[in-house]
Motif scaffolding. Sequence first.
Motif, short mmCIF file in Angstrom:
data_model
loop_
_atom_site.label_atom_id
_atom_site.label_comp_id
_atom_site.label_asym_id
_atom_site.label_seq_id
_atom_site.Cartn_x
_atom_site.Cartn_y
_atom_site.Cartn_z
N ARG A 65 -78.65 54.27 -2.62
CA ARG A 65 -77.32 54.28 -3.65
C ARG A 65 -76.61 53.18 -3.08
O ARG A 65 -76.29 52.64 -2.17
N VAL A 66 -75.69 52.67 -4.26
CA VAL A 66 -74.88 51.60 -4.18
C VAL A 66 -73.57 52.12 -4.69
O VAL A 66 -73.36 53.18 -5.35
N VAL A 67 -72.52 51.45 -4.72
CA VAL A 67 -71.29 51.55 -5.43
C VAL A 67 -71.19 50.91 -6.72
O VAL A 67 -71.81 49.65 -6.56
N LEU A 68 -71.17 51.46 -7.69
CA LEU A 68 -71.01 50.89 -9.05
C LEU A 68 -69.73 50.97 -9.47
O LEU A 68 -68.91 52.19 -9.58
N TYR A 69 -69.08 49.81 -9.99
CA TYR A 69 -67.53 49.68 -9.87
C TYR A 69 -67.11 48.92 -11.53
O TYR A 69 -67.96 48.35 -11.94
N ASN A 70 -66.09 49.41 -12.13
CA ASN A 70 -65.52 48.76 -13.05
C ASN A 70 -64.59 47.36 -12.90
O ASN A 70 -63.72 47.71 -12.16
N LYS A 71 -65.21 46.19 -13.32
CA LYS A 71 -64.56 45.22 -12.73
C LYS A 71 -63.22 45.05 -13.52
O LYS A 71 -61.95 44.64 -12.80
N LYS A 72 -63.02 45.77 -14.66
CA LYS A 72 -61.78 45.58 -15.42
C LYS A 72 -60.78 46.42 -14.71
O LYS A 72 -59.59 46.04 -14.43
N VAL A 73 -61.23 47.75 -14.25
CA VAL A 73 -60.15 48.59 -13.58
C VAL A 73 -59.77 48.04 -12.57
O VAL A 73 -58.68 47.98 -12.14
N TRP A 74 -60.57 47.18 -11.71
CA TRP A 74 -60.43 46.56 -10.22
C TRP A 74 -59.47 45.62 -10.56
O TRP A 74 -58.42 45.40 -9.79
N ALA A 75 -59.63 44.77 -11.54
CA ALA A 75 -58.99 43.49 -11.89
C ALA A 75 -57.34 44.08 -12.26
O ALA A 75 -56.44 43.40 -11.82
N ASP A 76 -57.46 45.10 -12.91
CA ASP A 76 -55.97 45.71 -13.51
C ASP A 76 -55.29 46.27 -12.18
O ASP A 76 -54.00 46.05 -12.22
N ALA A 77 -55.80 46.60 -11.32
CA ALA A 77 -55.32 47.06 -10.01
C ALA A 77 -54.96 45.84 -9.02
O ALA A 77 -54.17 46.06 -7.77
N GLY A 78 -55.19 44.66 -9.50
CA GLY A 78 -55.16 43.47 -8.63
C GLY A 78 -56.01 43.27 -7.58
O GLY A 78 -55.81 42.30 -6.48
N LEU A 79 -57.11 43.87 -7.69
CA LEU A 79 -58.28 43.72 -6.66
C LEU A 79 -59.23 42.62 -6.92
O LEU A 79 -59.86 42.60 -7.78
N LYS A 80 -59.34 41.59 -6.14
CA LYS A 80 -59.99 40.55 -6.41
C LYS A 80 -61.29 40.51 -5.37
O LYS A 80 -62.48 39.86 -5.93
N ASP A 81 -61.42 41.23 -4.37
CA ASP A 81 -62.70 41.00 -3.55
C ASP A 81 -63.13 42.61 -3.39
O ASP A 81 -62.41 43.49 -3.49
N THR A 82 -64.53 42.69 -3.12
CA THR A 82 -65.16 44.10 -3.01
C THR A 82 -64.82 44.32 -1.45
O THR A 82 -64.76 43.29 -0.85
N PRO A 83 -64.85 45.61 -1.07
CA PRO A 83 -64.49 45.70 0.23
C PRO A 83 -65.62 45.74 1.10
O PRO A 83 -66.86 45.82 0.73
N LYS A 84 -65.48 45.63 2.42
CA LYS A 84 -66.60 45.20 3.46
C LYS A 84 -66.48 46.20 4.35
O LYS A 84 -67.53 46.33 5.31
N THR A 85 -65.48 47.04 4.50
CA THR A 85 -65.57 48.26 5.52
C THR A 85 -65.19 49.52 4.75
O THR A 85 -64.75 49.47 3.67
N ARG A 86 -65.50 50.69 5.48
CA ARG A 86 -65.11 51.88 4.91
C ARG A 86 -63.46 52.13 4.39
O ARG A 86 -62.92 52.47 3.39
N ASP A 87 -62.76 51.55 5.40
CA ASP A 87 -61.31 51.74 5.39
C ASP A 87 -60.75 50.64 4.27
O ASP A 87 -59.93 51.29 3.24
N GLU A 88 -61.29 49.70 4.04
CA GLU A 88 -61.17 48.77 2.89
C GLU A 88 -61.54 49.37 1.49
O GLU A 88 -60.69 49.28 0.43
N PHE A 89 -62.60 50.21 1.47
CA PHE A 89 -63.13 50.73 0.25
C PHE A 89 -62.09 51.64 -0.08
O PHE A 89 -61.62 51.92 -1.20
N TYR A 90 -61.45 52.70 0.96
CA TYR A 90 -60.73 53.81 0.62
C TYR A 90 -59.33 53.20 0.26
O TYR A 90 -58.64 53.70 -0.82
N ASP A 91 -58.79 52.07 0.79
CA ASP A 91 -57.60 51.44 0.51
C ASP A 91 -57.74 50.91 -1.02
O ASP A 91 -56.55 50.96 -1.60
#
Length: 424
Positions: free
Chosen positions: A151-177
């Motif tokens: 399994r991997v994380v499948l994500y919606n690029k538009k939703v992440w961009a709308d939230a101001g997120l530019k990079d994908t997380p590298k740690t569990r805490d970053e993912f949660y944040d």
Amino acid sequence: MKRKLIAAIGVAGMVFSVAACGGDGGDGDKAGADGYAGETLTVWVMDGSSPDQWQKDLAAEFEKKTKAKVEFEVQQWNGIQQKLTTALSEENPPDVFEIGNTQTPAYAKTGGLADLADLKSEIGAEWTESLNASSIYDGKQYAAPWYFANRVVLYNKKVWADAGLKDTPKTRDEFYDALKTIGEKTDAEPIYLPGQNWYHFVGLVIGEGAELVKKDGDTYVSNLDDPKVAAAMETYKKFQSLSKAPKDKDEATPQQGEVFAKGDVGAFIGMGWEAGIAIKANPGIEKEIGYFTIPGATADKPEGVFLGGSNLAVAAGSQKQELAKEFLKLALSDKFEGRLAKLNGVIPNKESLQSNLKGNAPAEAAAPAAAVGGTTPLIPEWAAVENAPNPIKTYMTAVLNGKSPAEAAKQVEGEFNKRLAQQQ
């Protein structure tokens, strides 16, 4: 385990079985120009498992090397386990067959699989240890790792961009944040994570270095009361708290890809091929789908994942064991292993062959976790545990509904142990 073939949009494991006509045995390095001339190895392939051209090229090289022929026959998923079990008990069993990695111990225990220690010594020095683990039973090499998926994380690029997120997380805490940020800055559901996505939970348990069962004398019993298992469940609960998904359903009820297709979900954890479900439901979402490796506790190690996959084995009763091994040497060679990985996007049995996944986004996201992945307990007794109602799913829902991990473990302990005690 039934698994789906990947296309460019996804990863999956598949079960395909290789069988053979009975005949005289032979020395692995037959002398003379005729080699194994006149002999035929029949190969069962599951519907949709391996590309036609891959089969043709392998058969041609096999004949060139051995002077023997190989005949591929397509098998259907329905009833394949019983069909294989019956075939292995007959006078002329399959010579070589593919077997699901978690099914291998059950067949090894019954004596149906030949010892492949010599094959491992000859061609398996670089097999990824985590992928080869399911081929070993009672300390012996009863199969060879073929290909895998996780399994991997499948994500919606538009939703992440709308939230101001530019990079994908590298740690569990970053993912949660990042998911919390989606919840705070957009109207989207941060993550769709149903309460019973239990294969992801298995991955978290693997990441904690824990096991779902333990030995009590000569029998296996539940290990859900292990503090490390509890820690894995607490991680699951933390992320699930950001989801509106039902706590008593799994990822297929409803299909999480169809939920994601609506465009108002930030991410979900699934197989790469599940993107295809989303795209079928909403073709317009294809351009918005991205993939990344499930982040672990630290940036240098991905999250633990369940490795679904397939092994290749030789029947203990085969009269063509040496010829069968010649087939395996070719099928598992860098040439054909690498080509299958490239064509189907599956994780190959060597890390050095992962370069064949370049350009396949979900496969590239899945590959880094293969070395730290694992499976459900590799014991014959495990099979009954997964039957509905799966006690691990019951445990997960109980924790998500407010019980402590210890209380939930106690609740399902009797049923769990009853299943582990069933005769195989």
